[in-house]
Design a protein around this motif. Sequence first.
Motif, PDB file in Angstrom:
ATOM      1  N   LEU A 250      17.470   8.932  21.190  1.00 49.24           N
ATOM      2  CA  LEU A 250      16.047   8.882  21.525  1.00 49.24           C
ATOM      3  C   LEU A 250      15.581   7.456  21.769  1.00 49.24           C
ATOM      4  O   LEU A 250      14.816   7.186  22.712  1.00 49.24           O
ATOM      5  CB  LEU A 250      15.254   9.511  20.376  1.00 49.24           C
ATOM      6  N   CYS A 251      16.041   6.532  20.947  1.00 47.04           N
ATOM      7  CA  CYS A 251      15.573   5.148  21.031  1.00 47.04           C
ATOM      8  C   CYS A 251      16.063   4.420  22.278  1.00 47.04           C
ATOM      9  O   CYS A 251      15.634   3.292  22.546  1.00 47.04           O
ATOM     10  CB  CYS A 251      15.991   4.383  19.778  1.00 47.04           C
ATOM     11  N   GLN A 252      16.930   5.030  23.049  1.00 49.07           N
ATOM     12  CA  GLN A 252      17.390   4.434  24.308  1.00 49.07           C
ATOM     13  C   GLN A 252      16.452   4.746  25.472  1.00 49.07           C
ATOM     14  O   GLN A 252      16.642   4.232  26.577  1.00 49.07           O
ATOM     15  CB  GLN A 252      18.798   4.951  24.637  1.00 49.07           C
ATOM     16  N   PHE A 253      15.441   5.572  25.232  1.00 44.17           N
ATOM     17  CA  PHE A 253      14.602   6.064  26.320  1.00 44.17           C
ATOM     18  C   PHE A 253      13.182   5.515  26.226  1.00 44.17           C
ATOM     19  O   PHE A 253      12.815   4.831  25.261  1.00 44.17           O
ATOM     20  CB  PHE A 253      14.614   7.597  26.318  1.00 44.17           C
ATOM     21  N   ASN A 254      12.409   5.800  27.273  1.00 44.42           N
ATOM     22  CA  ASN A 254      11.038   5.307  27.379  1.00 44.42           C
ATOM     23  C   ASN A 254      10.108   6.217  26.581  1.00 44.42           C
ATOM     24  O   ASN A 254       9.851   7.358  26.977  1.00 44.42           O
ATOM     25  CB  ASN A 254      10.622   5.273  28.857  1.00 44.42           C
ATOM     26  N   LEU A 255       9.599   5.734  25.464  1.00 39.31           N
ATOM     27  CA  LEU A 255       8.838   6.549  24.534  1.00 39.31           C
ATOM     28  C   LEU A 255       7.387   6.071  24.440  1.00 39.31           C
ATOM     29  O   LEU A 255       7.106   4.876  24.601  1.00 39.31           O
ATOM     30  CB  LEU A 255       9.471   6.487  23.142  1.00 39.31           C
ATOM     31  N   PRO A 256       6.471   6.976  24.166  1.00 42.71           N
ATOM     32  CA  PRO A 256       5.100   6.573  23.874  1.00 42.71           C
ATOM     33  C   PRO A 256       5.058   5.845  22.540  1.00 42.71           C
ATOM     34  O   PRO A 256       6.086   5.763  21.842  1.00 42.71           O
ATOM     35  CB  PRO A 256       4.350   7.913  23.818  1.00 42.71           C
TER      36      PRO A 256
ATOM     37  N   ASP B  78       9.709   9.576  28.474  1.00 39.61           N
ATOM     38  CA  ASP B  78      10.739  10.603  28.335  1.00 39.61           C
ATOM     39  C   ASP B  78      10.403  11.612  27.250  1.00 39.61           C
ATOM     40  O   ASP B  78      11.065  12.652  27.142  1.00 39.61           O
ATOM     41  CB  ASP B  78      12.091   9.947  28.045  1.00 39.61           C
ATOM     42  N   VAL B  79       9.410  11.324  26.430  1.00 40.27           N
ATOM     43  CA  VAL B  79       8.843  12.276  25.484  1.00 40.27           C
ATOM     44  C   VAL B  79       7.338  12.268  25.698  1.00 40.27           C
ATOM     45  O   VAL B  79       6.722  11.203  25.775  1.00 40.27           O
ATOM     46  CB  VAL B  79       9.162  11.909  24.017  1.00 40.27           C
ATOM     47  N   TYR B  80       6.763  13.457  25.810  1.00 35.26           N
ATOM     48  CA  TYR B  80       5.334  13.528  26.082  1.00 35.26           C
ATOM     49  C   TYR B  80       4.778  14.787  25.438  1.00 35.26           C
ATOM     50  O   TYR B  80       5.515  15.596  24.848  1.00 35.26           O
ATOM     51  CB  TYR B  80       5.087  13.541  27.602  1.00 35.26           C
ATOM     52  N   GLU B  81       3.458  14.943  25.541  1.00 39.94           N
ATOM     53  CA  GLU B  81       2.806  16.117  24.970  1.00 39.94           C
ATOM     54  C   GLU B  81       1.628  16.519  25.847  1.00 39.94           C
ATOM     55  O   GLU B  81       0.807  15.672  26.208  1.00 39.94           O
ATOM     56  CB  GLU B  81       2.314  15.812  23.550  1.00 39.94           C
ATOM     57  N   THR B  82       1.556  17.791  26.211  1.00 37.19           N
ATOM     58  CA  THR B  82       0.355  18.280  26.877  1.00 37.19           C
ATOM     59  C   THR B  82      -0.739  18.408  25.832  1.00 37.19           C
ATOM     60  O   THR B  82      -0.476  18.763  24.681  1.00 37.19           O
ATOM     61  CB  THR B  82       0.601  19.634  27.562  1.00 37.19           C
ATOM     62  N   GLN B  83      -1.967  18.129  26.229  1.00 39.03           N
ATOM     63  CA  GLN B  83      -3.055  18.104  25.271  1.00 39.03           C
ATOM     64  C   GLN B  83      -4.301  18.771  25.836  1.00 39.03           C
ATOM     65  O   GLN B  83      -4.270  19.366  26.909  1.00 39.03           O
ATOM     66  CB  GLN B  83      -3.366  16.657  24.863  1.00 39.03           C
ATOM     67  N   LEU B  84      -5.370  18.700  25.086  1.00 35.92           N
ATOM     68  CA  LEU B  84      -6.700  19.197  25.397  1.00 35.92           C
ATOM     69  C   LEU B  84      -6.803  20.704  25.248  1.00 35.92           C
ATOM     70  O   LEU B  84      -7.547  21.200  24.416  1.00 35.92           O
ATOM     71  CB  LEU B  84      -7.148  18.755  26.799  1.00 35.92           C
ATOM     72  N   PHE B  85      -6.032  21.474  26.025  1.00 34.29           N
ATOM     73  CA  PHE B  85      -6.106  22.935  25.958  1.00 34.29           C
ATOM     74  C   PHE B  85      -4.902  23.529  25.243  1.00 34.29           C
ATOM     75  O   PHE B  85      -5.028  24.165  24.218  1.00 34.29           O
ATOM     76  CB  PHE B  85      -6.252  23.521  27.361  1.00 34.29           C
ATOM     77  N   ASP B  86      -3.717  23.351  25.800  1.00 32.47           N
ATOM     78  CA  ASP B  86      -2.521  23.813  25.092  1.00 32.47           C
ATOM     79  C   ASP B  86      -1.627  22.612  24.803  1.00 32.47           C
ATOM     80  O   ASP B  86      -1.641  21.616  25.513  1.00 32.47           O
ATOM     81  CB  ASP B  86      -1.778  24.899  25.865  1.00 32.47           C
TER      82      ASP B  86
END
Length: 219
Positions: A83-89, A181-189
């Motif tokens: 995981l730490c090799q990738f572009n993370l928030p 490379d890790v994200y989250e949809t927000q607001l509604f779902d």
Amino acid sequence: MNYYTIDWDYSNLTVIGHYPQTTFKKGYDPSLPNGFWQINPNEFPNFSPHLELTIHKKANPTDFIQRNVNFGMIISKNFKRILCQFNLPPYKLYPICVFHKGKQLEYYWFHFIVTSFFSQLDKTISKASIYNIKKIPNEPVSNIDLSLDLEQLKEIDASLPWYQEIKWEQLSFTNSFPQYDVYETQLFDFNTLISERLLSTLLNEGMNGFTYKLYDKIR
């Protein structure tokens, strides 16, 4: 870039060995001042969280385990290395106590924060609708006007009866989106997403304990 939802592989007993896979360790109190109940999903605490889990004696210690917390991921040291090799928030990796058959194993709580989801949406292309969830399949009721400001949209969402909810139909991001490379949809779902390149590496490295599915709403 394609994204996939990621979740714990709760139904595959061949992989996880036993359901439930984990529980809080006997005697652990999540309400203590440094317990996980004190952690806000939208901010990092000014202390090191304490979390203790026990993997069932018939369960397998997979790389992605049942988390017993409301957000983030509980991952092995090998999953963490990848995981730490990738572009993370913005994120924190907290060492946690995980026990299996009397031995303590090395696991981490990956806590990440998405702070700019709404501002990075292209609202001229993105789409969301209100659905009647009593109907199978769920039936669309009306479209959502995404030109409204964030607080107005939250008010609409909060005002819906229990049998209605807002779902994303299509998501498009502006050029300011940093290609995490890790994200989250927000607001509604809310969906935890990983990129195709991260997924490919996880699979090639033999990581287990998770399921994935193409999130086809991103355009």
